[in-house]
Design a protein around this motif. Structure first.
Motif, PDB file in Angstrom:
ATOM      1  N   ARG A  71       0.825  -1.205   0.000  1.00  0.00           N
ATOM      2  CA  ARG A  71       0.000   0.000   0.000  1.00  0.00           C
ATOM      3  C   ARG A  71       0.863   1.260   0.000  1.00  0.00           C
ATOM      4  N   ASP A  87      -9.534  -2.871  -1.762  1.00  0.00           N
ATOM      5  CA  ASP A  87      -8.927  -4.167  -2.062  1.00  0.00           C
ATOM      6  C   ASP A  87      -9.425  -4.697  -3.397  1.00  0.00           C
ATOM      7  N   SER A 142     -11.903   1.936  14.040  1.00  0.00           N
ATOM      8  CA  SER A 142     -10.981   1.498  12.988  1.00  0.00           C
ATOM      9  C   SER A 142     -11.718   1.323  11.674  1.00  0.00           C
ATOM     10  N   GLY A 145      -9.027  -1.971   5.595  1.00  0.00           N
ATOM     11  CA  GLY A 145      -8.147  -1.539   4.508  1.00  0.00           C
ATOM     12  C   GLY A 145      -8.820  -1.573   3.153  1.00  0.00           C
ATOM     13  N   PHE A 148     -10.608   2.701   2.714  1.00  0.00           N
ATOM     14  CA  PHE A 148      -9.836   3.551   3.617  1.00  0.00           C
ATOM     15  C   PHE A 148      -9.360   4.757   2.810  1.00  0.00           C
ATOM     16  N   PHE A 161       1.330   3.058   6.435  1.00  0.00           N
ATOM     17  CA  PHE A 161       1.046   1.767   7.055  1.00  0.00           C
ATOM     18  C   PHE A 161       2.324   1.164   7.643  1.00  0.00           C
ATOM     19  N   GLU A 169      -2.774  -3.953   9.786  1.00  0.00           N
ATOM     20  CA  GLU A 169      -2.137  -2.668   9.472  1.00  0.00           C
ATOM     21  C   GLU A 169      -3.162  -1.548   9.355  1.00  0.00           C
ATOM     22  N   ASP A 170      -4.405  -1.890   8.974  1.00  0.00           N
ATOM     23  CA  ASP A 170      -5.457  -0.886   8.876  1.00  0.00           C
ATOM     24  C   ASP A 170      -5.921  -0.426  10.262  1.00  0.00           C
ATOM     25  N   ASP A 171      -6.059  -1.370  11.199  1.00  0.00           N
ATOM     26  CA  ASP A 171      -6.393  -1.004  12.581  1.00  0.00           C
ATOM     27  C   ASP A 171      -5.304  -0.118  13.182  1.00  0.00           C
ATOM     28  N   SER A 174      -5.515   3.391  11.722  1.00  0.00           N
ATOM     29  CA  SER A 174      -6.711   4.047  12.258  1.00  0.00           C
ATOM     30  C   SER A 174      -6.436   4.588  13.660  1.00  0.00           C
TER      31      SER A 174
END
Length: 331
Positions: A71, A87, A142, A145, A148, A161, A169-171, A174
């Motif tokens: 990303r 995604d 959160s 991904g 986002f 990230f 990694e998205d949490d 966030s």
């Protein structure tokens, strides 16, 4: 003039869904001259790259990297002032981008996205797990991904990230958005249809094993409820066979061991049940169907088995890493 947006799509062996993802992006109500699309392929061995290039979008190959690095590489190529992540196994709604850009004009909003939905023809596992967002806009802890969106300036300011994480990694990002003083917002218009959800209980277990392999690093804090429940479930699963074995080897302590075994069974049965009830109350209030509760209970049994296996892998990796650090320090 509307801000220019760069849409970044990580992909790996998604020949089954990537065309549907790109087709949905072509139907956005956002002006076509105000956004571009970049696909970062993580070394696919199927026809993902060929299918993506047939849509006349930018495709870059970055093999053998964790998803955060994939990303981040897309953002490094981004021309837009706003970066939007989706995604390759997701379909977006027409207002996915315009609604997000409108929300980001609010200076208190740091990141915006939407929940995952499933197709109408989805199997019972998918349908039981997913609940549509009823509110038009709500603040959340959160974002996934797969939907986002944030400004590139804030993305760079926060360091992007975490490239060390294979999951969560998205949490993690966030949480850092919130620590920086911004809100994380979910919009109903930014919900995406997730085509790649597990369609079986075994698939659910495998997916949660992957997510759980970095759950310690991605947890918001040491008081993270899911992390604690996973630890309790894991301890119960380990204690049960030990207690049963000790009952045969130590007959003088059979009552104590029996109590430990029963406590373990209650935890193994009760934790998935509590999680199922909590999920239903959170998304559907006090009015919910017993059938859906039973379905969620079955899903959560496999969910926590996967999380347990992931947690063991998480500790194993951290232990080996600490051993390598100690050996390096001794040299």
């Amino acid at each position: 003039m509307l801000p220019f947006v760069s849409i970044v799509i990580p992909a790996f062996n998604e020949e089954r869904y990537i065309a549907r993802c790109l087709q949905s992006l072509k139907k956005l109500d956002y002006p076509t001259d105000r956004f571009d699309i970049t696909i970062i392929d993580n070394g696919s061995t199927d026809n993902t790259v060929a299918i993506a290039r047939s849509f006349n979008v930018q495709v870059e190959v970055l093999s053998n990297c964790k998803v955060g690095a994939v990303r981040n590489h897309g953002v490094a190529l981004a021309k837009g002032d706003i970066v939007a992540f989706v995604d390759s196994d997701c379909e977006v709604a027409p207002r996915w981008l315009s609604a997000a850009v409108e929300e980001l004009s609010n200076k208190t909003t740091g990141a915006v996205g939407g929940v995952y939905l499933v197709e109408k023809a989805a199997c019972w596992v998918e349908q039981a797990w997913i609940t549509e967002q009823t509110s038009v806009r709500r603040e959340t802890d959160s974002l996934a991904g797969g939907s986002f969106i944030m400004t590139k300036q804030l993305f760079h300011a926060l360091g992007g990230f975490d490239v060390s994480l294979s999951a969560g990694e998205d949490d993690n990002l966030s949480h850092r958005v919130q620590l920086a003083g911004y809100k994380v917002i979910q919009l109903r218009d930014c919900a995406v249809v997730h085509l790649g959800y597990p369609k079986t209980l075994i698939g659910t277990m495998r997916r949660q094993r992957w997510h759980g392999s970095y759950q310690i690093e991605s947890a918001r804090s040491l008081s993270d409820k899911l992390l604690w429940l996973t630890h309790l479930y894991t301890l119960a699963a380990l204690l049960l066979p030990i207690s049963l074995l000790a009952m045969t080897l130590l007959p003088q302590a059979w009552l104590l061991m029996l109590s430990a075994a029963l406590t373990s069974v209650l935890a193994l049965l009760g934790i998935p049940g509590l999680a199922a009830v909590h999920r239903l109350i959170k998304y559907e209030g006090n009015q919910f169907e017993l059938l859906k509760l039973a379905q969620l209970y079955a899903i959560y049994q496999f969910y926590f088995v996967g999380r347990m296996l992931g947690l063991i892998e998480n500790y194993r990796r951290r232990w080996f890493r600490s051993q390598k650090s100690m050996l390096g320090a001794d040299r």
